[in-house]
Write a protein that holds these residues in place. Structure first.
Motif, PDB file in Angstrom:
ATOM      1  N   GLU A 112       6.782  42.203  53.288  1.00  0.00           N
ATOM      2  CA  GLU A 112       7.931  42.136  54.870  1.00  0.00           C
ATOM      3  C   GLU A 112      10.210  42.237  54.060  1.00  0.00           C
ATOM      4  O   GLU A 112      10.407  41.956  53.364  1.00  0.00           O
ATOM      5  N   TRP A 113      10.312  42.548  55.712  1.00  0.00           N
ATOM      6  CA  TRP A 113      11.549  43.444  54.859  1.00  0.00           C
ATOM      7  C   TRP A 113      11.692  42.855  55.971  1.00  0.00           C
ATOM      8  O   TRP A 113      12.102  42.717  57.748  1.00  0.00           O
ATOM      9  N   SER A 114      13.396  42.158  56.302  1.00  0.00           N
ATOM     10  CA  SER A 114      13.941  41.707  57.454  1.00  0.00           C
ATOM     11  C   SER A 114      15.509  42.216  57.978  1.00  0.00           C
ATOM     12  O   SER A 114      15.983  43.455  57.368  1.00  0.00           O
ATOM     13  N   ALA A 115      15.485  42.732  59.461  1.00  0.00           N
ATOM     14  CA  ALA A 115      16.119  43.970  59.632  1.00  0.00           C
ATOM     15  C   ALA A 115      17.900  42.744  59.814  1.00  0.00           C
ATOM     16  O   ALA A 115      17.799  42.355  59.694  1.00  0.00           O
ATOM     17  N   ALA A 116      18.940  44.236  58.849  1.00  0.00           N
ATOM     18  CA  ALA A 116      20.629  43.830  59.789  1.00  0.00           C
ATOM     19  C   ALA A 116      20.728  43.733  61.294  1.00  0.00           C
ATOM     20  O   ALA A 116      20.374  45.295  61.399  1.00  0.00           O
ATOM     21  N   LEU A 117      20.737  43.356  62.165  1.00  0.00           N
ATOM     22  CA  LEU A 117      21.007  44.038  62.933  1.00  0.00           C
ATOM     23  C   LEU A 117      22.350  44.201  63.553  1.00  0.00           C
ATOM     24  O   LEU A 117      23.595  44.105  63.168  1.00  0.00           O
ATOM     25  N   GLY A 118      22.350  44.585  64.452  1.00  0.00           N
ATOM     26  CA  GLY A 118      23.565  45.773  65.091  1.00  0.00           C
ATOM     27  C   GLY A 118      24.207  44.932  66.489  1.00  0.00           C
ATOM     28  O   GLY A 118      23.365  44.234  67.241  1.00  0.00           O
ATOM     29  N   GLU A 119      24.907  45.626  66.756  1.00  0.00           N
ATOM     30  CA  GLU A 119      25.505  45.709  68.155  1.00  0.00           C
ATOM     31  C   GLU A 119      24.199  46.463  69.496  1.00  0.00           C
ATOM     32  O   GLU A 119      23.562  47.880  69.210  1.00  0.00           O
ATOM     33  N   GLU A 120      24.207  46.309  70.463  1.00  0.00           N
ATOM     34  CA  GLU A 120      23.513  46.707  71.717  1.00  0.00           C
ATOM     35  C   GLU A 120      22.081  47.460  70.722  1.00  0.00           C
ATOM     36  O   GLU A 120      21.247  49.152  71.275  1.00  0.00           O
ATOM     37  N   GLY A 121      21.004  46.533  70.304  1.00  0.00           N
ATOM     38  CA  GLY A 121      19.764  46.995  69.819  1.00  0.00           C
ATOM     39  C   GLY A 121      19.456  47.335  68.916  1.00  0.00           C
ATOM     40  O   GLY A 121      18.426  48.333  68.043  1.00  0.00           O
ATOM     41  N   ARG A 122      21.259  47.835  67.760  1.00  0.00           N
ATOM     42  CA  ARG A 122      20.823  48.272  66.486  1.00  0.00           C
ATOM     43  C   ARG A 122      19.814  47.770  65.890  1.00  0.00           C
ATOM     44  O   ARG A 122      20.157  46.249  65.486  1.00  0.00           O
ATOM     45  N   PHE A 123      19.295  47.936  64.625  1.00  0.00           N
ATOM     46  CA  PHE A 123      18.566  47.460  63.581  1.00  0.00           C
ATOM     47  C   PHE A 123      18.684  48.551  62.217  1.00  0.00           C
ATOM     48  O   PHE A 123      18.217  49.464  62.454  1.00  0.00           O
ATOM     49  N   ALA A 124      18.693  47.407  60.858  1.00  0.00           N
ATOM     50  CA  ALA A 124      17.989  48.210  59.950  1.00  0.00           C
ATOM     51  C   ALA A 124      17.474  48.022  59.048  1.00  0.00           C
ATOM     52  O   ALA A 124      17.711  47.241  58.535  1.00  0.00           O
ATOM     53  N   PHE A 125      16.941  48.849  58.292  1.00  0.00           N
ATOM     54  CA  PHE A 125      15.862  48.033  56.939  1.00  0.00           C
ATOM     55  C   PHE A 125      16.411  49.494  56.198  1.00  0.00           C
ATOM     56  O   PHE A 125      15.775  50.566  56.137  1.00  0.00           O
ATOM     57  N   ALA A 126      16.655  48.491  54.795  1.00  0.00           N
ATOM     58  CA  ALA A 126      17.139  48.978  53.963  1.00  0.00           C
ATOM     59  C   ALA A 126      16.113  48.808  52.508  1.00  0.00           C
ATOM     60  O   ALA A 126      15.078  48.176  52.328  1.00  0.00           O
ATOM     61  N   ASP A 127      15.842  49.970  51.834  1.00  0.00           N
ATOM     62  CA  ASP A 127      15.354  50.009  50.819  1.00  0.00           C
ATOM     63  C   ASP A 127      13.804  49.625  50.561  1.00  0.00           C
ATOM     64  O   ASP A 127      13.289  48.563  49.993  1.00  0.00           O
ATOM     65  N   VAL A 128      13.147  50.641  51.997  1.00  0.00           N
ATOM     66  CA  VAL A 128      11.323  50.450  52.020  1.00  0.00           C
ATOM     67  C   VAL A 128      11.242  51.564  51.270  1.00  0.00           C
ATOM     68  O   VAL A 128      11.188  51.918  51.194  1.00  0.00           O
ATOM     69  N   THR A 129      10.071  50.648  50.473  1.00  0.00           N
ATOM     70  CA  THR A 129       9.083  50.892  49.777  1.00  0.00           C
ATOM     71  C   THR A 129       8.233  52.125  50.375  1.00  0.00           C
ATOM     72  O   THR A 129       7.764  51.808  51.493  1.00  0.00           O
ATOM     73  N   PRO A 130       8.078  53.325  49.886  1.00  0.00           N
ATOM     74  CA  PRO A 130       7.038  54.425  51.076  1.00  0.00           C
ATOM     75  C   PRO A 130       5.890  53.434  51.245  1.00  0.00           C
ATOM     76  O   PRO A 130       5.520  52.918  50.440  1.00  0.00           O
ATOM     77  N   GLY A 131       5.282  53.432  52.251  1.00  0.00           N
ATOM     78  CA  GLY A 131       3.885  53.561  52.544  1.00  0.00           C
ATOM     79  C   GLY A 131       3.801  52.843  54.123  1.00  0.00           C
ATOM     80  O   GLY A 131       4.193  53.079  55.458  1.00  0.00           O
ATOM     81  N   LEU A 132       2.732  52.965  54.519  1.00  0.00           N
ATOM     82  CA  LEU A 132       2.150  52.125  55.942  1.00  0.00           C
ATOM     83  C   LEU A 132       3.031  51.294  56.833  1.00  0.00           C
ATOM     84  O   LEU A 132       2.603  49.761  56.463  1.00  0.00           O
ATOM     85  N   SER A 133       3.398  51.276  57.517  1.00  0.00           N
ATOM     86  CA  SER A 133       4.054  49.771  57.751  1.00  0.00           C
ATOM     87  C   SER A 133       4.244  49.606  59.482  1.00  0.00           C
ATOM     88  O   SER A 133       3.431  50.573  60.552  1.00  0.00           O
TER      89      SER A 133
END
Length: 155
Positions: A112-133
């Motif tokens: 599992e990866w936790s997202a970095a949360l931004g403003e107004e509903g934005r979020f991002a996951f970095a360095d995610v391994t390719p695969g079914l998610s």
């Protein structure tokens, strides 16, 4: 095993009560089917949100990076995801949600990866391994917390 007379009397009284209520206020004949359908519909709206592939463009002009844009929505939540390859071979997943999210997690089987949360509903996951998610979000809608889970997709 020795059963005392009080236990036997209790069983008989409970059996008599059950027979009485089945006679006086029997459940509808289709109750089981209706409950299965209600649970299935709830699961469908929760687990299988509408998946729309907005675009899948492979930018070949200046880079070998792959990009994929996905949109998921149900009656009260809409999520847009941009998946892009990084130079290291991992993936970056940028997302936007309406309503804004309180927490976001991307999961792949046991990871599992936790997202970095931004403003107004934005979020991002970095360095995610390719695969079914799948992405799991917690949103606040009309004062209530609710969970939104995307169907699985390839990162």
């Amino acid at each position: 095993m020795i059963v005392d007379s009080e236990e036997e009397e209790d069983r008989e009284a409970l059996a008599a009560l059950k027979r009485m209520w089945e006679r006086i206020d029997a459940p509808p004949a289709d109750l089981t089917e209706r409950m299965i359908a209600a649970v299935a519909v709830d699961d469908l709206s929760r687990e299988y949100a509408l998946l729309t592939e907005v675009s899948a463009d492979r930018a070949a002009v200046r880079s070998e990076q792959e990009r994929l844009t996905l949109q998921f929505s149900d009656a009260s939540t809409s999520v847009l995801l941009h998946v892009s390859a990084t130079e290291s071979g991992s993936r970056r997943v940028d997302g936007w949600s309406e309503p804004p999210i309180l927490a976001a997690r991307l999961s792949q089987e046991a990871r599992e990866w936790s997202a970095a949360l931004g403003e107004e509903g934005r979020f991002a996951f970095a360095d995610v391994t390719p695969g079914l998610s799948a992405v799991r979000l917690v949103v606040r809608k009309d004062g209530d917390l609710r969970e939104f889970i995307t169907p699985q997709f390839e990162v």
